[in-house]
Scaffold this motif. Sequence first.
Motif, PDB file in Angstrom:
ATOM      1  N   PRO A 249       0.798  -1.120   0.112  1.00 18.77           N
ATOM      2  CA  PRO A 249       0.059  -0.133  -0.130  1.00 18.77           C
ATOM      3  C   PRO A 249       0.814   1.216  -0.064  1.00 18.77           C
ATOM      4  CG  PRO A 249      -0.203  -1.411   1.972  1.00 18.77           C
ATOM      5  CD  PRO A 249       0.771  -2.010   1.215  1.00 18.77           C
ATOM      6  N   ALA A 250       0.628   2.066  -0.861  1.00 16.75           N
ATOM      7  CA  ALA A 250       1.338   3.260  -0.990  1.00 16.75           C
ATOM      8  C   ALA A 250       0.809   4.296   0.373  1.00 16.75           C
ATOM      9  CB  ALA A 250       1.131   4.203  -2.095  1.00 16.75           C
ATOM     10  N   LYS A 251       1.214   5.436   0.669  1.00 17.79           N
ATOM     11  CA  LYS A 251       0.798   6.253   1.854  1.00 17.79           C
ATOM     12  C   LYS A 251      -0.646   6.429   1.694  1.00 17.79           C
ATOM     13  CE  LYS A 251       5.007   8.742   2.853  1.00 17.79           C
ATOM     14  NZ  LYS A 251       5.554   8.890   1.565  1.00 17.79           N
ATOM     15  N   GLY A 252      -1.368   5.503   2.247  1.00 18.04           N
ATOM     16  CA  GLY A 252      -2.828   5.544   2.502  1.00 18.04           C
ATOM     17  C   GLY A 252      -3.641   5.165   1.070  1.00 18.04           C
ATOM     18  N   GLY A 253      -2.967   4.899   0.068  1.00 12.20           N
ATOM     19  CA  GLY A 253      -3.421   4.334  -1.007  1.00 12.20           C
ATOM     20  C   GLY A 253      -3.256   2.798  -1.243  1.00 12.20           C
ATOM     21  N   ALA A 254      -3.945   2.019  -2.103  1.00 15.31           N
ATOM     22  CA  ALA A 254      -4.074   0.784  -2.420  1.00 15.31           C
ATOM     23  C   ALA A 254      -3.957   0.260  -3.547  1.00 15.31           C
ATOM     24  CB  ALA A 254      -4.887  -0.077  -1.504  1.00 15.31           C
ATOM     25  N   TRP A 255      -3.051  -0.355  -4.351  1.00 20.19           N
ATOM     26  CA  TRP A 255      -3.276  -0.921  -5.649  1.00 20.19           C
ATOM     27  C   TRP A 255      -2.656  -2.297  -5.385  1.00 20.19           C
ATOM     28  CZ3 TRP A 255       1.277  -3.060  -7.344  1.00 20.19           C
ATOM     29  CH2 TRP A 255       2.509  -2.560  -7.131  1.00 20.19           C
ATOM     30  N   ALA A 256      -3.312  -3.143  -6.393  1.00 20.98           N
ATOM     31  CA  ALA A 256      -3.090  -4.434  -6.320  1.00 20.98           C
ATOM     32  C   ALA A 256      -2.878  -5.142  -7.900  1.00 20.98           C
ATOM     33  CB  ALA A 256      -3.905  -5.169  -5.780  1.00 20.98           C
ATOM     34  N   LEU A 257      -2.158  -6.089  -8.016  1.00 17.68           N
ATOM     35  CA  LEU A 257      -1.938  -6.604  -9.258  1.00 17.68           C
ATOM     36  C   LEU A 257      -2.664  -7.971  -9.105  1.00 17.68           C
ATOM     37  CD1 LEU A 257      -0.239  -5.764 -11.604  1.00 17.68           C
ATOM     38  CD2 LEU A 257       1.472  -7.425 -10.950  1.00 17.68           C
ATOM     39  N   GLN A 258      -3.402  -8.071 -10.290  1.00 15.35           N
ATOM     40  CA  GLN A 258      -4.421  -9.312 -10.355  1.00 15.35           C
ATOM     41  C   GLN A 258      -3.765 -10.178 -11.659  1.00 15.35           C
ATOM     42  OE1 GLN A 258      -8.226  -8.430 -10.164  1.00 15.35           O
ATOM     43  NE2 GLN A 258      -8.079  -7.589  -8.137  1.00 15.35           N
ATOM     44  N   VAL A 266      -4.311 -16.306 -10.285  1.00 17.90           N
ATOM     45  CA  VAL A 266      -3.162 -16.700  -9.525  1.00 17.90           C
ATOM     46  C   VAL A 266      -3.481 -16.423  -7.934  1.00 17.90           C
ATOM     47  CG1 VAL A 266      -0.699 -16.171  -8.976  1.00 17.90           C
ATOM     48  CG2 VAL A 266      -1.348 -16.350 -11.334  1.00 17.90           C
ATOM     49  N   ASP A 267      -3.475 -17.334  -7.124  1.00 21.57           N
ATOM     50  CA  ASP A 267      -4.101 -16.991  -5.976  1.00 21.57           C
ATOM     51  C   ASP A 267      -3.149 -17.861  -5.031  1.00 21.57           C
ATOM     52  OD1 ASP A 267      -5.015 -17.249  -3.290  1.00 21.57           O
ATOM     53  OD2 ASP A 267      -7.164 -17.912  -3.954  1.00 21.57           O
ATOM     54  N   LEU A 268      -2.172 -17.135  -4.318  1.00 26.24           N
ATOM     55  CA  LEU A 268      -0.980 -17.875  -3.513  1.00 26.24           C
ATOM     56  C   LEU A 268      -1.626 -18.725  -2.319  1.00 26.24           C
ATOM     57  CD1 LEU A 268       1.646 -15.443  -3.802  1.00 26.24           C
ATOM     58  CD2 LEU A 268       1.392 -17.644  -5.292  1.00 26.24           C
ATOM     59  N   THR A 269      -2.755 -18.449  -1.918  1.00 21.35           N
ATOM     60  CA  THR A 269      -3.434 -19.140  -0.751  1.00 21.35           C
ATOM     61  C   THR A 269      -3.920 -20.423  -1.365  1.00 21.35           C
ATOM     62  OG1 THR A 269      -5.729 -18.114  -1.005  1.00 21.35           O
ATOM     63  CG2 THR A 269      -4.070 -16.717   0.194  1.00 21.35           C
ATOM     64  N   ARG A 270      -3.954 -20.729  -2.625  1.00 20.71           N
ATOM     65  CA  ARG A 270      -4.621 -22.048  -2.945  1.00 20.71           C
ATOM     66  C   ARG A 270      -3.494 -22.608  -3.869  1.00 20.71           C
ATOM     67  NH1 ARG A 270      -8.929 -21.369  -6.982  1.00 20.71           N
ATOM     68  NH2 ARG A 270      -9.400 -23.519  -6.416  1.00 20.71           N
ATOM     69  N   GLY A 271      -3.493 -24.124  -3.728  1.00 21.60           N
ATOM     70  CA  GLY A 271      -2.687 -24.882  -4.504  1.00 21.60           C
ATOM     71  C   GLY A 271      -1.321 -24.946  -3.681  1.00 21.60           C
ATOM     72  N   LYS A 272       0.074 -24.769  -4.129  1.00 19.30           N
ATOM     73  CA  LYS A 272       1.032 -24.834  -3.017  1.00 19.30           C
ATOM     74  C   LYS A 272       2.148 -23.664  -3.704  1.00 19.30           C
ATOM     75  CE  LYS A 272       4.908 -27.980  -2.982  1.00 19.30           C
ATOM     76  NZ  LYS A 272       5.462 -28.753  -4.195  1.00 19.30           N
ATOM     77  N   ALA A 273       2.291 -22.851  -2.450  1.00 18.88           N
ATOM     78  CA  ALA A 273       3.313 -21.723  -2.912  1.00 18.88           C
ATOM     79  C   ALA A 273       4.680 -21.901  -1.938  1.00 18.88           C
ATOM     80  CB  ALA A 273       2.719 -20.483  -2.506  1.00 18.88           C
ATOM     81  N   GLU A 274       5.854 -21.932  -2.660  1.00 15.54           N
ATOM     82  CA  GLU A 274       7.131 -22.113  -1.738  1.00 15.54           C
ATOM     83  C   GLU A 274       7.616 -20.465  -1.893  1.00 15.54           C
ATOM     84  OE1 GLU A 274       9.940 -24.819  -3.598  1.00 15.54           O
ATOM     85  OE2 GLU A 274       8.374 -25.964  -3.926  1.00 15.54           O
ATOM     86  N   ALA A 335      -4.134  -7.227 -14.691  1.00 15.61           N
ATOM     87  CA  ALA A 335      -4.967  -6.096 -14.252  1.00 15.61           C
ATOM     88  C   ALA A 335      -4.205  -5.381 -13.138  1.00 15.61           C
ATOM     89  CB  ALA A 335      -6.394  -6.388 -13.724  1.00 15.61           C
ATOM     90  N   LEU A 336      -4.104  -4.040 -13.231  1.00 14.01           N
ATOM     91  CA  LEU A 336      -3.572  -3.308 -11.995  1.00 14.01           C
ATOM     92  C   LEU A 336      -4.816  -2.580 -11.570  1.00 14.01           C
ATOM     93  CD1 LEU A 336      -1.107  -1.968 -10.912  1.00 14.01           C
ATOM     94  CD2 LEU A 336      -0.958  -0.315 -12.521  1.00 14.01           C
ATOM     95  N   VAL A 337      -5.046  -2.792 -10.269  1.00 17.01           N
ATOM     96  CA  VAL A 337      -6.175  -2.468  -9.762  1.00 17.01           C
ATOM     97  C   VAL A 337      -5.975  -1.363  -8.491  1.00 17.01           C
ATOM     98  CG1 VAL A 337      -8.504  -2.913  -8.638  1.00 17.01           C
ATOM     99  CG2 VAL A 337      -7.355  -4.502 -10.094  1.00 17.01           C
ATOM    100  N   LEU A 338      -6.420   0.038  -8.851  1.00 21.06           N
ATOM    101  CA  LEU A 338      -6.376   1.037  -7.817  1.00 21.06           C
ATOM    102  C   LEU A 338      -7.580   1.329  -7.169  1.00 21.06           C
ATOM    103  CD1 LEU A 338      -4.562   3.295  -6.450  1.00 21.06           C
ATOM    104  CD2 LEU A 338      -5.442   4.679  -8.359  1.00 21.06           C
ATOM    105  N   SER A 339      -7.787   0.962  -5.660  1.00 22.15           N
ATOM    106  CA  SER A 339      -8.880   1.402  -4.960  1.00 22.15           C
ATOM    107  C   SER A 339      -8.794   2.903  -4.548  1.00 22.15           C
ATOM    108  CB  SER A 339      -8.730   0.380  -3.853  1.00 22.15           C
ATOM    109  OG  SER A 339      -8.736  -1.011  -4.136  1.00 22.15           O
TER     110      SER A 339
END
Length: 478
Positions: A249-258, A266-274, A335-339
Amino acid sequence: MPATERPLRAVIFDLDGVLVSTSKYHAQAWGDLVRSLGHEPPPDLEERVKGISRMASLKIALGEHAKDYNEEQLEQLATQKNEHYRRLSQNIDPNDLFPGARALFDDLRAAGIKILLGSASKNAKPVLDGLGITEYFHDIIDGFRYRHGKPHPDIFLTAARAAGADPSECIVVEDAAAGIDAAIDGGFVTVGIGTYESLKHAHLFIRSLEELTAAKLRDLQQRWRSDLWTATSPLTPRQAATHLLLGEPAKGGAWALQVTVDGQAVDLTRGKAEVSDSRLDLRTGVESAETRWTSPAHREMVLTRRGFADAACPGRRVHRYEIESVGHEATLDIALVLSCARGCVAVSDRVVSGPLPGVRAVTVVGMQLHDRPTAAYAPELSDEQAVVRTRTTVPADTVLYLEVAEMAEQSAAPDAPELAASVQQALRAGFSEVRIESAALVAQRLAAVRGEDEGSADVLAVRRRRFLQTLESLTRRE
Ligand code: B16
Ligand code: MG
């Protein structure tokens, strides 16, 4: 850890531009090829293809015309160029070896330090034979021995393994910016030779190999070896994994890459992530983390994120994602998502901006694929989000480089044009170029805080702590 536990074990030399100048032959062969097709090669062709693999060089030489040829035609063109290059370079002889190389090899050999080659070229062996220096090499890592070209660290990591050494026990000598990037990211100490402007991020810059001796290289490696200058992030593996994809999160902002691979998110909480530890390289300010992820459908991906707070532009952060699809071709939807609150703005097809909920602040964020000049981006705006989308295909076992730049400011007006200009400028320049400038400033600050008393572990610890504080204050926006 006492210094002697990590001695200098190996020096890895790039070939073209370090031991011999073949770049003029490469540039001539590419130029002739491109002109024979009726196109004009880029004016800075020779500099841009240095250290870059043959196929990547071809795309640079063809520029926007690359998209007019299919993979088979591109392969044929690369073969045609190579035959021409072989003819041009066949007269290389021992007189072409750069001054100081042989004396340095003798010195390293006498000191028991291994000599290896780390070159992207598939023509490295005949060139070494022509120069008459093959016998010095403990091993030759050439264009046949690596999976990923520079700026990926693969070539040098393969060389370190061949020498039986840790990267912190090796020095890489390179003439190309992409080569220094690759070596730093791999945890090596680096020597840059050639054009200072593109090599500011090397630990030592030289104009000639005559400036080097085994003793000088030993001192350099003991001072800069990466194990002394790496801080491990306190994040837990799970946090690091989330962090890896979601960005910070930038100062106060939030962006995410999907990222979606062949329709599956891509969901690292599913499947196996090392997940590797997140590491901060104090020599450059770059933080990186790597995850090997196997999806529930057994698709394997390697995801690396590198990011730094840009010392040359306070408040700006620049990130590069390296996405490898192991064993299969993949179609990626990114997708680059800015909330943000109402009033998002599309600054361009790849940069969006928005005011943040509840505070008087604005975030600008943008992305682009590296080396894909024809990729299409589409911004989408809604009440709560600004999104930039793109789609691309990644051949099996190759790395896609995706760059993100961001800037946030507490008091800026929602359309803050100077923040947007800064983000666009970072994307235009690209991760590597921005990093070179930033690393040069970090190095200056580092030199300023460096204590006079060298060598003791306590002094090093204090020095690193002070440096971290300095780095933080340097990159904090007023
Ligand atoms: P090839 P290096 C690199 O050599 C050259 O700098 C680069 O221009 C060339 O495209 C690449 O080798 C591949 O060479 O077509 O002979 O396989 O600097 O990594 O020694
Ligand atoms: Mg080179």
